[in-house]
Design a protein around this motif. Structure first.
Motif: not given
Length: 410
Positions: A163-165, A173-177, A210-212
């Motif tokens: 992922g990567g958001t 701030l980077l969101a990763l699964d 749970d994935r963004l």
């Protein structure tokens, strides 16, 4: 503007290259790999989207690109390309130069599985570009453009990540699964401004995946996919809110797969009013759906001819722009289909879905009516992570559940 996530063709948790078209963070340019005119290999292609009329410029190199190459547009009009060769990933900037293509090498990375992350949000300094290299025991976030010394690692994250958001407009701030040894996937937030410090972000239940999927930095609206309700479903919540994640019935239409690809920006403090564009795949083909958290149904729009499926962007004023491609190989004609879906009040409950016309559906009916209105939080789940201090999300399990029926339905 908001960028498309360009991951409609990507399976959940897969480490695949971004398919289709990638749009720059400010909506000015886009880039893709298009079939070469002779049918052999691929050539980079840059689209200009912010002029009077969109147009495409091919950026061919000395040889066709391979299927594992990736391209990403920069707001200044250059296109970053990643190529795999000789066990390394080589990075360069491409730009039109007279009748040919100019190329500025940036360096290389010796890591398997490296892939480019989506463009950093508009407003982050210097248009940095990051990449992710997953590993069995740890994953590395690389700064591949915008640094002082060429490609360099900026964060080490324990576990295998995908992922990567981006969660903020500063590109911090980077969101990763992240998938653990037991095979469970949870989204974590990585603070690149604090040396890659990692915080839990999505933890609906202990055993759920749970994935963004999508995040809007302005409103904090998050779109996610989770099996916490007992089956895999689309849900939404707000970063920094104590309210629970909700899984609307409207986002579970029978026989239709939905993938969000763009959120309306500029709606600070009003996430419930943000328009979300989704790719809808069903028995009648592929079309566009529009949904708002404040509403309990989808609106359906026929896909424009030549739509690059799963890509698009919103303006802050609520105009949805869908990139379209036509022409023959090597001579792309591009355009933007524009529509402004108006917010509407909830309709009365319907007992069954209306039949859709072939190839899609009308704005106010269609194959994706997802049953009776109403939705609720996941059992055992809680709201999205809350930032109690700057860049320090709190896990979902530490926040309260919905307190009353009205809150459950919102």
């Amino acid at each position: 503007m908001t960028i498309s996530t360009v991951e409609a063709a990507r399976s959940e948790g897969a480490n695949a290259a971004h398919p289709g078209l990638t749009i720059a963070a400010d909506g000015s340019y886009a880039a893709r790999l298009a079939p070469a005119g002779d049918g052999r290999g691929l050539i980079p292609e840059r689209w200009t989207l912010d002029g009077p009329e969109p147009y495409a410029v091919p950026l061919p190199g000395p040889r066709p690109e391979g299927p594992d190459a990736e391209v990403l547009p920069l707001p200044d009009g250059r296109v970053l390309i990643r190529r795999a060769a000789g066990g390394r990933h080589h990075l360069a900037l491409l730009y039109p130069a007279g009748p040919g293509t100019g190329e500025l090498p940036l360096g290389s990375v010796d890591r398997e599985g490296l892939r480019l992350l989506p463009p950093a949000p508009h407003g982050s300094h210097g248009s940095p570009v990051h990449a992710l290299a997953p590993g069995e025991h740890g994953s590395t976030v690389w700064l591949v453009h915008g640094g002082a010394r060429g490609p360099e690692p900026v964060a080490e994250v324990p576990g295998r990540c995908s992922g990567g958001t981006w969660l903020d407009r500063e590109g911090r701030l980077l969101a990763l699964d992240r998938t653990d040894a037991a095979g469970r996937t949870k989204t974590v937030a990585v603070d690149l401004g604090r040396g890659g410090e990692v915080f839990p972000l999505l933890e609906l239940t202990e055993d759920s995946d749970d994935r963004l999927l999508l995040a809007d930095p302005d409103s904090g609206l998050l779109l996610l996919r989770s099996d916490a309700p007992g089956e895999v479903r689309l849900g939404w919540g707000v970063l920094g809110s104590h309210r629970p994640v909700r899984f609307p019935d409207a986002l579970r239409p029978p026989g239709v797969a939905l993938t969000p690809f763009a959120v309306q920006p500029g709606q600070a403090l009003t996430p419930e009013g943000c328009a979300v564009a989704l790719r809808a795949d069903g028995p009648n083909g592929t079309w566009v759906a529009v949904w708002r958290p404040s509403q309990r149904r989808l609106r359906h729009l026929p896909a424009p001819v030549g739509w690059v499926r799963g890509t698009g962007l919103w303006t802050a004023e609520g105009e949805l722009r869908l990139p379209c491609a036509g022409g023959r190989a090597g001579r792309t004609q591009c355009g933007l289909a524009r529509t402004t879906p108006s917010p509407e009040p909830d309709p009365p409950p319907r007992r069954r879905a209306e039949r859709a016309p072939e190839g899609g559906s009308a704005e106010d009916g269609g194959p994706a009516e997802g049953g009776p209105p109403g939705d609720g939080p996941a059992e055992g789940g809680g709201p999205l992570a809350v930032r109690t201090t700057a860049f320090a999300p709190v896990p979902l399990q530490q926040a309260p559940l919905a307190r009353n029926d009205a809150e459950r339905r919102s």
